[in-house]
Design a protein around this motif. Structure first.
Motif, PDB file in Angstrom:
ATOM      1  N   ALA A  97      20.515  18.972 -10.491  1.00  0.00           N
ATOM      2  CA  ALA A  97      20.563  20.529 -10.526  1.00  0.00           C
ATOM      3  C   ALA A  97      21.223  20.909 -11.823  1.00  0.00           C
ATOM      4  N   ILE A  98      22.390  20.403 -12.024  1.00  0.00           N
ATOM      5  CA  ILE A  98      23.175  20.625 -13.143  1.00  0.00           C
ATOM      6  C   ILE A  98      22.341  20.431 -14.460  1.00  0.00           C
ATOM      7  N   LYS A  99      21.716  19.279 -14.465  1.00  0.00           N
ATOM      8  CA  LYS A  99      20.956  18.891 -15.760  1.00  0.00           C
ATOM      9  C   LYS A  99      19.740  19.847 -15.869  1.00  0.00           C
ATOM     10  N   LYS A 100      19.140  20.244 -14.866  1.00  0.00           N
ATOM     11  CA  LYS A 100      17.980  21.279 -15.059  1.00  0.00           C
ATOM     12  C   LYS A 100      18.571  22.481 -15.528  1.00  0.00           C
ATOM     13  N   ALA A 101      19.481  22.964 -14.714  1.00  0.00           N
ATOM     14  CA  ALA A 101      19.820  24.464 -15.078  1.00  0.00           C
ATOM     15  C   ALA A 101      20.651  24.452 -16.388  1.00  0.00           C
ATOM     16  N   GLY A 124      37.614   3.958   2.248  1.00  0.00           N
ATOM     17  CA  GLY A 124      37.014   4.853   3.253  1.00  0.00           C
ATOM     18  C   GLY A 124      35.943   5.766   2.666  1.00  0.00           C
ATOM     19  N   PRO A 125      36.099   7.026   3.219  1.00  0.00           N
ATOM     20  CA  PRO A 125      34.952   8.038   2.887  1.00  0.00           C
ATOM     21  C   PRO A 125      35.357   8.340   1.307  1.00  0.00           C
ATOM     22  N   ILE A 126      36.330   7.956   0.979  1.00  0.00           N
ATOM     23  CA  ILE A 126      36.472   8.320  -0.542  1.00  0.00           C
ATOM     24  C   ILE A 126      35.678   7.551  -1.787  1.00  0.00           C
ATOM     25  N   ALA A 127      34.974   6.475  -1.125  1.00  0.00           N
ATOM     26  CA  ALA A 127      33.984   5.617  -1.688  1.00  0.00           C
ATOM     27  C   ALA A 127      33.000   6.400  -2.113  1.00  0.00           C
ATOM     28  N   GLY A 128      32.564   7.446  -1.502  1.00  0.00           N
ATOM     29  CA  GLY A 128      31.368   8.335  -1.759  1.00  0.00           C
ATOM     30  C   GLY A 128      31.751   9.194  -3.059  1.00  0.00           C
ATOM     31  N   LEU A 129      33.071   9.714  -3.393  1.00  0.00           N
ATOM     32  CA  LEU A 129      33.411  10.167  -4.331  1.00  0.00           C
ATOM     33  C   LEU A 129      33.158   9.506  -5.569  1.00  0.00           C
ATOM     34  N   TYR A 130      33.881   8.228  -5.469  1.00  0.00           N
ATOM     35  CA  TYR A 130      33.825   7.404  -6.510  1.00  0.00           C
ATOM     36  C   TYR A 130      32.321   7.268  -7.165  1.00  0.00           C
ATOM     37  N   LYS A 131      31.433   7.118  -6.364  1.00  0.00           N
ATOM     38  CA  LYS A 131      30.020   6.970  -6.624  1.00  0.00           C
ATOM     39  C   LYS A 131      29.650   8.230  -7.335  1.00  0.00           C
ATOM     40  N   ILE A 132      29.983   9.441  -6.962  1.00  0.00           N
ATOM     41  CA  ILE A 132      29.509  10.490  -7.380  1.00  0.00           C
ATOM     42  C   ILE A 132      30.098  10.663  -8.895  1.00  0.00           C
ATOM     43  N   GLU A 133      31.303  10.450  -8.876  1.00  0.00           N
ATOM     44  CA  GLU A 133      31.924  10.379 -10.262  1.00  0.00           C
ATOM     45  C   GLU A 133      31.172   9.662 -11.470  1.00  0.00           C
ATOM     46  N   LYS A 134      30.620   8.368 -10.912  1.00  0.00           N
ATOM     47  CA  LYS A 134      29.928   7.626 -11.852  1.00  0.00           C
ATOM     48  C   LYS A 134      28.429   8.210 -12.179  1.00  0.00           C
ATOM     49  N   VAL A 135      28.035   8.992 -11.241  1.00  0.00           N
ATOM     50  CA  VAL A 135      26.398   9.838 -11.414  1.00  0.00           C
ATOM     51  C   VAL A 135      26.884  10.661 -12.437  1.00  0.00           C
ATOM     52  N   TYR A 136      27.968  11.533 -12.305  1.00  0.00           N
ATOM     53  CA  TYR A 136      28.408  12.755 -13.141  1.00  0.00           C
ATOM     54  C   TYR A 136      28.968  12.160 -14.610  1.00  0.00           C
ATOM     55  N   LEU A 155      25.968  12.716 -17.034  1.00  0.00           N
ATOM     56  CA  LEU A 155      25.564  13.883 -17.331  1.00  0.00           C
ATOM     57  C   LEU A 155      25.797  14.140 -19.031  1.00  0.00           C
ATOM     58  N   GLU A 156      24.788  14.434 -19.469  1.00  0.00           N
ATOM     59  CA  GLU A 156      24.719  14.603 -21.190  1.00  0.00           C
ATOM     60  C   GLU A 156      25.107  16.119 -21.297  1.00  0.00           C
TER      61      GLU A 156
END
Length: 292
Positions: A95-99, A119-131, A134-135
């Protein structure tokens, strides 16, 4: 400036929205709960009601925004939690890319430098990598300390057994943060010009769990309140008795082992990042006592 806030009107979202509106910004708050619409609008913000896993809804909501506070809900279902968290993060990124949003402040966490063992912080590690991919979008990863407000989970234990505790020891050094201090840091980041991808830690105080028990004990007139270290098995059993789903309980227990070993706090401590938050442990203890 048109700013989008995700995370509804929680402990961070409400002061964030209130202060951004007061500063004259055009604020939209995203919530999955239709019951929040009136409360959001009463603050002078616009409400966008929909799912944070719906990239089409998010792109429509983000359109025309100059900045975004991106907060992925911490518990997306009782199973496949990390995968669901990543899916929501990928929807945000699409959505960030499209908008064409140029400025993003993502709520992350201490320990998000680790791929696992957190623990659940692993999800944030993965999202940081996705972000990071972003170009043409400047991103600040706002890595928050351990929320003081998580200590409210100990209220039944204090009242029932006269103790506080977890599967980490009293001498574990923990970077704590108050949600209000996160909101203040988020506003600073949203309003300033930035380029590239940056990490900012937001921490209010660095204290041991022994300090926590002493401060809260003094505030609630239980000066002998101890911090007790549980085994992982005891911790899991306690969470199961409290009705926490097994997968989430295991993630929280794993986070506890990461706090115990020190790996979750390690990057913050070794980089000598500043302690920017104003709310010290004793300040929160007084707040805790008022709700105890």
């Amino acid at each position: 400036m048109k700013i989008i806030i995700t995370g509804s009107l929680g402990n961070i979202g409400k002061p964030l929205a209130t202060n951004l509106v007061a500063a004259g910004h055009d604020v939209t708050v995203v919530s999955s709960n239709t019951d929040r619409k009136e409360a959001i609008e009463s603050l002078g913000a616009k409400a966008a009601i929909g799912s944070v896993s719906d990239a089409s809804f998010l792109a429509k909501t983000f359109a025309g925004a100059q900045a975004l506070f991106a907060m992925t809900p911490p518990n997306l279902g009782g199973t496949n939690i990390i995968a669901n968290t990543l899916q929501a993060g990928e929807a945000f990124a699409a959505a960030i890319k499209k908008a064409g949003v140029k400025r993003v402040v993502m709520l992350s966490s201490i320990g998000a430098d680790l791929e696992g063992g957190n623990g659940p912080i692993a999800g944030l590690y993965k999202i940081e990598k996705v972000y990071e991919q972003l170009e043409n979008t400047a991103v600040t990863f706002l890595r928050a300390g351990y929320f003081y407000t998580n200590l409210y989970n100990d209220v039944p234990m204090i009242k029932g057994a006269g103790i506080m505790g977890g599967n980490y020891p009293a001498d574990a050094k923990i970077p704590f943060v108050h949600p209000a201090d996160i909101a203040t840091a988020a506003i600073e980041e949203l309003e300033k010009e930035a380029t590239g991808k940056n990490i900012r830690y937001i921490v209010s105080d660095v204290r041991t769990l022994g300090d926590v028990a002493v401060a809260i004990g003094a505030a609630i007139s239980k000066t002998d309140l101890p911090w007790i270290e549980f085994t992982d098995e005891q911790s899991l059993e306690g969470m199961a008795q409290a009705g926490l789903p097994a997968e989430m309980a295991n993630l929280y227990a794993e986070m506890g082992t990461g706090l115990r070993s020190g790996i979750i706090a390690e990057d913050f401590l070794k980089t000598n990042a500043s302690v920017d938050g104003k709310t010290k442990l004793e300040d929160f203890a007084a707040e805790f006592a008022g709700k105890f």
